[in-house]
Design an enzyme around this catalytic site. Structure first.
Site, PDB file in Angstrom:
ATOM      1  N   GLN A  41      51.915 -83.585 -29.328  1.00  0.00           N
ATOM      2  CA  GLN A  41      52.031 -83.715 -30.790  1.00  0.00           C
ATOM      3  C   GLN A  41      50.676 -84.036 -31.430  1.00  0.00           C
ATOM      4  OE1 GLN A  41      53.656 -85.457 -28.509  1.00  0.00           O
ATOM      5  NE2 GLN A  41      53.691 -87.670 -28.948  1.00  0.00           N
ATOM      6  N   GLU A 101      29.897 -41.713 -31.006  1.00  0.00           N
ATOM      7  CA  GLU A 101      31.149 -42.449 -30.805  1.00  0.00           C
ATOM      8  C   GLU A 101      32.240 -41.954 -31.765  1.00  0.00           C
ATOM      9  OE1 GLU A 101      30.257 -46.636 -31.146  1.00  0.00           O
ATOM     10  OE2 GLU A 101      29.166 -46.689 -29.257  1.00  0.00           O
ATOM     11  N   GLN A 132      34.894 -91.672  -6.449  1.00  0.00           N
ATOM     12  CA  GLN A 132      35.597 -90.476  -6.899  1.00  0.00           C
ATOM     13  C   GLN A 132      37.082 -90.579  -6.565  1.00  0.00           C
ATOM     14  OE1 GLN A 132      35.895 -87.822  -9.153  1.00  0.00           O
ATOM     15  NE2 GLN A 132      33.749 -88.156  -8.677  1.00  0.00           N
ATOM     16  N   HIS A 175      39.862 -92.401  -8.733  1.00  0.00           N
ATOM     17  CA  HIS A 175      40.365 -91.851  -9.991  1.00  0.00           C
ATOM     18  C   HIS A 175      41.821 -91.442  -9.905  1.00  0.00           C
ATOM     19  CE1 HIS A 175      37.176 -91.650 -12.897  1.00  0.00           C
ATOM     20  NE2 HIS A 175      36.319 -91.189 -12.015  1.00  0.00           N
ATOM     21  N   GLU A 235      31.658 -80.273  -8.930  1.00  0.00           N
ATOM     22  CA  GLU A 235      31.515 -80.934 -10.228  1.00  0.00           C
ATOM     23  C   GLU A 235      30.346 -81.933 -10.164  1.00  0.00           C
ATOM     24  OE1 GLU A 235      34.787 -83.506 -11.143  1.00  0.00           O
ATOM     25  OE2 GLU A 235      34.158 -83.822 -13.213  1.00  0.00           O
ATOM     26  N   HIS A 236      30.393 -82.840  -9.163  1.00  0.00           N
ATOM     27  CA  HIS A 236      29.322 -83.817  -8.947  1.00  0.00           C
ATOM     28  C   HIS A 236      28.673 -83.525  -7.592  1.00  0.00           C
ATOM     29  CE1 HIS A 236      32.443 -86.054 -11.311  1.00  0.00           C
ATOM     30  NE2 HIS A 236      31.395 -86.415 -12.030  1.00  0.00           N
ATOM     31  N   SER A 292      39.029 -84.493 -10.492  1.00  0.00           N
ATOM     32  CA  SER A 292      37.596 -84.709 -10.331  1.00  0.00           C
ATOM     33  C   SER A 292      37.198 -84.614  -8.853  1.00  0.00           C
ATOM     34  CB  SER A 292      37.248 -86.086 -10.894  1.00  0.00           C
ATOM     35  OG  SER A 292      35.891 -86.174 -11.170  1.00  0.00           O
ATOM     36  N   ASN A 335      46.879 -85.587 -20.006  1.00  0.00           N
ATOM     37  CA  ASN A 335      47.846 -85.253 -18.953  1.00  0.00           C
ATOM     38  C   ASN A 335      48.302 -83.793 -19.107  1.00  0.00           C
ATOM     39  OD1 ASN A 335      49.742 -85.107 -21.013  1.00  0.00           O
ATOM     40  ND2 ASN A 335      50.660 -87.100 -20.546  1.00  0.00           N
ATOM     41  N   TYR A 348      40.545 -86.214 -28.009  1.00  0.00           N
ATOM     42  CA  TYR A 348      41.743 -86.801 -27.408  1.00  0.00           C
ATOM     43  C   TYR A 348      41.329 -87.857 -26.393  1.00  0.00           C
ATOM     44  CZ  TYR A 348      46.390 -87.405 -25.621  1.00  0.00           C
ATOM     45  OH  TYR A 348      47.601 -87.965 -25.291  1.00  0.00           O
ATOM     46  N   HIS A 382      30.699 -45.228 -40.004  1.00  0.00           N
ATOM     47  CA  HIS A 382      29.522 -45.987 -39.576  1.00  0.00           C
ATOM     48  C   HIS A 382      28.253 -45.155 -39.817  1.00  0.00           C
ATOM     49  CE1 HIS A 382      32.458 -48.493 -37.453  1.00  0.00           C
ATOM     50  NE2 HIS A 382      31.504 -49.337 -37.117  1.00  0.00           N
ATOM     51  N   ASP A 396      28.186 -91.424 -14.616  1.00  0.00           N
ATOM     52  CA  ASP A 396      29.487 -91.554 -15.283  1.00  0.00           C
ATOM     53  C   ASP A 396      29.381 -92.429 -16.527  1.00  0.00           C
ATOM     54  OD1 ASP A 396      30.729 -90.031 -13.386  1.00  0.00           O
ATOM     55  OD2 ASP A 396      31.493 -91.725 -12.223  1.00  0.00           O
TER      56      ASP A 396
END
Lengths: 447, 447
Positions: B197, B421, B265, B268, B333-334, B243, B220, B136, B426, B367
């Protein structure tokens, strides 16, 4: 007395075969609003009231008279006691199984690596274990010692410092074999709590139960729903569906062996699925006869009967090649290749959780002690997921250490791309480190 | 004219520091019933009406006059055209970035392995690529060519045969650089659809859009919600939050470099988070001054200002050791280690998505083009998860191939544990293969 089996028979050459197969494999996804709401309320209560909520829920759901959290903690001495209490053959079997599982999983351990480029820039990958993991073990009859080994050992091999285990003890019922398995697997702490409240406790922590980084292990619908809800707050292993086996047999294996392999899956659960594929129609007839013959002799005959009649199937194929095509359509959790020269066909199998090769390798061996994990992707998810492993208890951090020259060169590329994305702070941050520009940009000089 | 920054200042030695830090890091989880319901309706429509639903939703949401699915398919020639249309420096930059990303990810490729035990039993792990993956790509301004490289290249390195990409083109707007990146990364098919969709189409398939095994890439809230809902039907990469960057600086790096790294950063998203930790209070003052100085010069000043003032912080620590403790609490994250001898501290860092070492390694280099992936675990999930990688596009099948002797020995252990068990099918399935028992059990003889 017992009705003959009504196990479904399909023929892969029939024009409507894929339609019937899709119907056979269809799983209705569970999304019960009532369960969701109950689970959300339990999680909320545990986050707000901590130990108090655990004491209340455990008293209520497990029919126990819990006075304080100390009633819900099993000390390590108790695990050692369990190891003494079980029989010597059981102790030996657990030890052998644990050693083999450990040995196989040791081979999955990943190490950090790095490499240095010509200009001195270092790139790499740092591998670290999770700090902690929480293992859910169902209580009562579904309390499987083998699952304790299969979940805890990979975590310990990965280097997870603290592995905690939760197991409900409804009516105070506790399984010694399971405690002994926890002792052997190196579980650090055990709490006798269960349900959504146990998942919430491990995800958020309480005064007594530590917050863990990842929750693993099977459970009922409340446990599974709670795992879905806490995902993100902590890691989870997977959302497992009912267990399934797919046996491909060329007709040359003793049909009783094959029937018992199918039954070993069917006895788990009425929803379990056992499918046999063979190019030998007579063999399928023999299998049907032996199903009828052996079923009345089984301890869990009622469960097996329902699973075999409602969820299972015998599929006739033209040849082994077509059988493998069907395997790849199904992407089974367990695949038995009970055929001559199974290794010839291995390269053609694209999707399967575990592959049991040859007539002697029954799934049960893998369930307990062969070495590989018995926590496997169900419901066709072997198309994109893998057995539980050491990888699930390690994580990676990327390493980038640019030399001044390397940063300068990379900066030129980054600058063009960043400006192409209209991210000018990214571009300027990269441009500051371009050596040719340092003199012309007073801001860009290292102090 | 511009108000001085009100960026939060914390001191790690303050008694209420962890409380303030927790507040700073707090993310409200999104669970909007209305969005959930809309997304579920869209998924249902796509499952039921296929292409027709895609045409209708795309006309409606992307304000396009779509007549048939052919209007929503981008042919490979169009990708090649885009590669010709972009500037030579852009083409070079994409090529360099793609080559470096490919080279790094090649090192992650896992191979199958197996080993043979003394009795001839073979155990192993078979590694296969996913058959297909769907990427995506957000439309409009957030359509980042670098994300196309970072998502598609690991899939192709893993050996995924079919990588499809979906990207909405609201009002027909299309990004040439992004199409060129798709061409370079080896994307096989592109559809100009987006939103829930597009996720539903890739998860369930339509007449024109193939069903894939795993869906990756950012989006999103509708896209993210749809990914949560189709998880299980297909694999997904992760549910990413806003981020964040955490910079540790000893005070010896040019403060403008550090400010621009924080800004990169912050630009963004208003929700992005930039945190600087330093043992040098004067340096923090300098950074504050330069934030005020540079902010008005930034293209995205309004976004940066909000992110810096509302979500970001400067943290004073006693020393680098304490800084690293805070790093491990945050699990960023970074992580930028803009310090002398960063490698000395590397062993102490337990949790971070990517670690940028030394004064010259700005996050922007990672990046775009250093090589490691820029899809990283956000919101503290680096405690238990990892950067997007080749591993995400491969899966493993366990291999168990017992010799008759091996099956016999393992059968004894499996039998004890299975009976422990209460799983007697088995046990019997394993016992059939115990060689000593073959004579005494007529069912157990191989035919």
């Amino acid at each position: 007395m017992v009705k003959p089996t009504s196990i479904i028979r399909l023929n892969a050459d029939d024009s409507d075969f894929t339609h019937h197969l899709a119907h056979l494999l269809r799983r209705e996804s569970v999304s019960d609003d009532l369960i969701n709401q109950r689970v959300l309320n339990i999680i909320k209560a545990v986050r707000e009231c901590g130990d108090k909520a655990l004491i209340d829920f455990t008293s209520q759901f497990d029919k126990l008279d819990v006075k304080s959290m100390s009633d819900l903690i099993i000390l390590h001495e108790r695990l050692e006691l369990a190891l003494m209490r079980i029989t010597a053959p059981q102790r030996d079997a657990l030890m052998i199984a644990a050693a083999r599982v450990r040995s196989y999983h040791e081979k999955q351990k990943q190490n950090s690596w790095s490499y240095t480029e010509a200009d001195g820039t270092i790139l790499g990958q740092k591998v670290t274990p999770l700090d902690s993991a929480g293992l859910y073990v169902p209580g009562g009859k579904a309390s499987y010692p083998s699952s304790v080994l299969m979940n805890a050992i990979p975590a310990k091999v990965a280097g997870v410092a603290e592995v905690i285990m939760v197991v409900p003890t409804p009516h105070g019922e506790i399984n010694e074999l399971m405690l002994a398995a926890a002792c052997i697997a190196g579980v650090d702490r055990v709490f006798t709590i269960g349900g959504a409240q146990a998942i919430a406790a491990m995800a958020y922590g309480t005064e007594s139960v530590p917050k863990v980084d990842k929750v693993v292990g099977p459970g009922n619908i409340y446990v599974t729903t709670a795992k879905r809800h806490v995902f993100g707050q902590v890691g989870i292993d997977m959302i497992a569906g009912p267990s399934e086996i797919l046996v491909v047999c060329d007709g040359q294996t003793n049909p009783a062996w094959i029937v018992m392999d199918l039954f070993s899956q069917a006895e788990h659960d009425e929803d379990a699925q056992a499918i046999l594929i063979s190019p030998d129609a007579e063999f399928l007839d023999k299998v049907t006869a032996i199903i009828n013959e052996l079923l009345p002799t089984m301890d869990r005959a009622a469960i097996i009967e329902k699973s075999i009649n409602d969820r299972s199937a015998l599929i006739l194929v033209r040849d082994i090649e077509q059988a493998i095509e069907v395997v790849n359509l199904i992407a089974p959790e367990h695949l038995e290749l009970s055929i001559t020269n199974p290794q010839t066909w291995l390269p053609h199998i694209r999707h399967a959780g575990a592959i049991f090769m040859g007539r002697h390798t029954s799934e049960a061996l893998g369930d307990y002690c062969a070495g590989p994990n018995h926590v496997l992707p169900t419901s066709g998810t072997a198309r994109f997921s893998s057995p539980l492993s050491v990888y699930d208890f390690q994580k990676r951090s990327s390493i980038i250490f640019c030399s001044p020259q390397g940063a300068s060169e990379l900066g030129k590329t980054a600058s063009v791309l960043a400006r192409g994305e209209s991210l000018s702070a990214h571009a300027r941050s990269a441009e500051y480190r371009i050596l040719d520009l340092l003199d012309s940009n007073s801001k860009g000089t290292e102090i």
